[in-house]
Design an enzyme around this catalytic site. Structure first.
Site, PDB file in Angstrom:
ATOM      1  N   ASN A  61       7.717 -14.254 -51.018  1.00 37.83           N
ATOM      2  CA  ASN A  61       7.851 -14.560 -49.592  1.00 37.83           C
ATOM      3  C   ASN A  61       6.804 -15.588 -49.169  1.00 37.83           C
ATOM      4  O   ASN A  61       5.660 -15.573 -49.616  1.00 37.83           O
ATOM      5  CB  ASN A  61       7.806 -13.292 -48.718  1.00 37.83           C
ATOM      6  CG  ASN A  61       6.595 -12.422 -48.910  1.00 37.83           C
ATOM      7  OD1 ASN A  61       6.010 -12.390 -49.986  1.00 37.83           O
ATOM      8  ND2 ASN A  61       6.191 -11.714 -47.876  1.00 37.83           N
ATOM      9  N   GLU A  63       5.352 -17.142 -45.705  1.00 41.46           N
ATOM     10  CA  GLU A  63       5.331 -16.993 -44.249  1.00 41.46           C
ATOM     11  C   GLU A  63       4.835 -18.269 -43.578  1.00 41.46           C
ATOM     12  O   GLU A  63       4.381 -19.211 -44.236  1.00 41.46           O
ATOM     13  CB  GLU A  63       4.462 -15.776 -43.893  1.00 41.46           C
ATOM     14  CG  GLU A  63       5.070 -14.485 -44.448  1.00 41.46           C
ATOM     15  CD  GLU A  63       4.312 -13.228 -44.034  1.00 41.46           C
ATOM     16  OE1 GLU A  63       3.188 -13.332 -43.502  1.00 41.46           O
ATOM     17  OE2 GLU A  63       4.872 -12.131 -44.262  1.00 41.46           O
ATOM     18  N   ALA A  65       3.066 -19.798 -39.600  1.00 44.79           N
ATOM     19  CA  ALA A  65       2.488 -19.491 -38.284  1.00 44.79           C
ATOM     20  C   ALA A  65       3.589 -19.408 -37.224  1.00 44.79           C
ATOM     21  O   ALA A  65       3.497 -18.627 -36.273  1.00 44.79           O
ATOM     22  CB  ALA A  65       1.461 -20.551 -37.904  1.00 44.79           C
ATOM     23  N   CYS A  72      11.976 -14.946 -47.027  1.00 41.95           N
ATOM     24  CA  CYS A  72      11.810 -13.800 -47.922  1.00 41.95           C
ATOM     25  C   CYS A  72      11.846 -14.244 -49.388  1.00 41.95           C
ATOM     26  O   CYS A  72      12.456 -15.262 -49.731  1.00 41.95           O
ATOM     27  CB  CYS A  72      12.941 -12.811 -47.715  1.00 41.95           C
ATOM     28  SG  CYS A  72      12.947 -11.991 -46.128  1.00 41.95           S
ATOM     29  N   GLU A  74      13.475 -12.998 -51.978  1.00 46.86           N
ATOM     30  CA  GLU A  74      14.803 -13.063 -52.608  1.00 46.86           C
ATOM     31  C   GLU A  74      15.466 -14.396 -52.306  1.00 46.86           C
ATOM     32  O   GLU A  74      16.081 -15.017 -53.172  1.00 46.86           O
ATOM     33  CB  GLU A  74      15.716 -11.947 -52.062  1.00 46.86           C
ATOM     34  CG  GLU A  74      15.232 -10.536 -52.307  1.00 46.86           C
ATOM     35  CD  GLU A  74      14.368 -10.001 -51.169  1.00 46.86           C
ATOM     36  OE1 GLU A  74      13.504 -10.752 -50.670  1.00 46.86           O
ATOM     37  OE2 GLU A  74      14.551  -8.841 -50.791  1.00 46.86           O
ATOM     38  N   CYS A 111      16.109  -6.924 -46.870  1.00 49.80           N
ATOM     39  CA  CYS A 111      16.512  -7.069 -45.466  1.00 49.80           C
ATOM     40  C   CYS A 111      17.967  -7.547 -45.388  1.00 49.80           C
ATOM     41  O   CYS A 111      18.545  -8.011 -46.373  1.00 49.80           O
ATOM     42  CB  CYS A 111      15.590  -8.048 -44.739  1.00 49.80           C
ATOM     43  SG  CYS A 111      15.931  -9.775 -45.093  1.00 49.80           S
ATOM     44  N   CYS A 114      18.728 -11.161 -46.537  1.00 54.28           N
ATOM     45  CA  CYS A 114      18.720 -11.344 -48.000  1.00 54.28           C
ATOM     46  C   CYS A 114      19.964 -10.732 -48.623  1.00 54.28           C
ATOM     47  O   CYS A 114      20.516 -11.255 -49.584  1.00 54.28           O
ATOM     48  CB  CYS A 114      17.455 -10.752 -48.617  1.00 54.28           C
ATOM     49  SG  CYS A 114      16.012 -11.762 -48.248  1.00 54.28           S
TER      50      CYS A 114
HETATM   51  N1  THU Z   1      10.378  -9.720 -46.920  1.00 53.32           N
HETATM   52  C1  THU Z   1      10.906 -10.168 -48.092  1.00 53.32           C
HETATM   53  O1  THU Z   1      10.341 -11.060 -48.753  1.00 53.32           O
HETATM   54  N2  THU Z   1      12.064  -9.608 -48.520  1.00 53.32           N
HETATM   55  C2  THU Z   1      12.761  -8.649 -47.845  1.00 53.32           C
HETATM   56  O2  THU Z   1      13.846  -8.268 -48.281  1.00 53.32           O
HETATM   57  C3  THU Z   1      12.219  -8.063 -46.629  1.00 53.32           C
HETATM   58  C4  THU Z   1      10.979  -8.668 -46.105  1.00 53.32           C
HETATM   59  C5  THU Z   1       9.142 -10.348 -46.426  1.00 53.32           C
HETATM   60  C6  THU Z   1       9.313 -11.131 -45.150  1.00 53.32           C
HETATM   61  C7  THU Z   1       7.912 -11.114 -44.595  1.00 53.32           C
HETATM   62  O3  THU Z   1       7.183 -12.176 -45.175  1.00 53.32           O
HETATM   63  C8  THU Z   1       7.336  -9.801 -45.087  1.00 53.32           C
HETATM   64  O4  THU Z   1       8.185  -9.352 -46.146  1.00 53.32           O
HETATM   65  C9  THU Z   1       7.272  -8.734 -44.021  1.00 53.32           C
HETATM   66  O5  THU Z   1       8.487  -8.554 -43.411  1.00 53.32           O
END
Ligand code: THU
Length: 156
Positions: A61, A63, A65, A72, A74, A111, A114
């Protein structure tokens, strides 16, 4: 008319019970976790994808700002495959995570966004993609197909 949807998955106490080929995939997902950029959630996610060719592609993942601009693990892995190896078939995707956002005893689960993207990959290649999810307490779910995680997903 009442209709039922049913799916089965395997649950192992530890990912070390997986066949060796899958354990290698899990190792790579843990490697990917270390490349996560997650200063806002402090929840690091790693994904590793085994292609039919045997190659393993990783993602983590990333992120931002401006929160929604992040992505994510995946999707980072799958979109990389879509752009760099568009003709390759995907066999298995493995997901692992590290952080306090989800308590260790709770089963991790990808999520909705994904799931939708994984479903597109599955539909596109017309062949099931296995999903291995390693929980923070090492319990491991093996789901046979993306459709099991997203019945009635949008698309064909
Ligand atoms: N996240 C993922 O990388 N994959 C998922 O299936 C769910 C959430 C990440 C997104 C964000 O950077 C962090 O987890 C918290 O939600």
């Amino acid at each position: 008319m009442k209709k039922d949807f049913h799916f089965s998955y395997d649950l192992l106490a530890d990912w070390k019970e997986l066949p060796v080929e899958d354990q290698v995939l899990v190792d790579r997902a843990f490697e990917a976790v270390e490349t996560a950029y997650a200063p806002y959630s402090e929840f690091k996610v790693g994904a590793s994808v085994r292609l039919d060719s045997g190659a393993i592609i990783m993602g983590s993942n990333q992120e931002n700002a401006a929160y929604p601009s992040g992505l994510c693990a995946e999707r980072v892995a799958l979109f990389h495959i879509g752009s760099a190896f568009p003709k390759e078939m995907i066999k298995t995707i493995c997901i692992v995570a590290k952080g306090n956002l989800i308590p260790n005893h709770k089963l991790l689960s990808p999520c909705g966004g994904c799931r939708q993207v994984m479903l597109e990959s599955e539909n596109r290649q017309k062949k099931k993609i296995r999903i291995i999810i390693v929980n923070q307490d090492n319990r491991t779910m093996i789901v046979p197909s993306v459709i099991d995680l997203l019945p009635f997903g949008f698309g064909s």
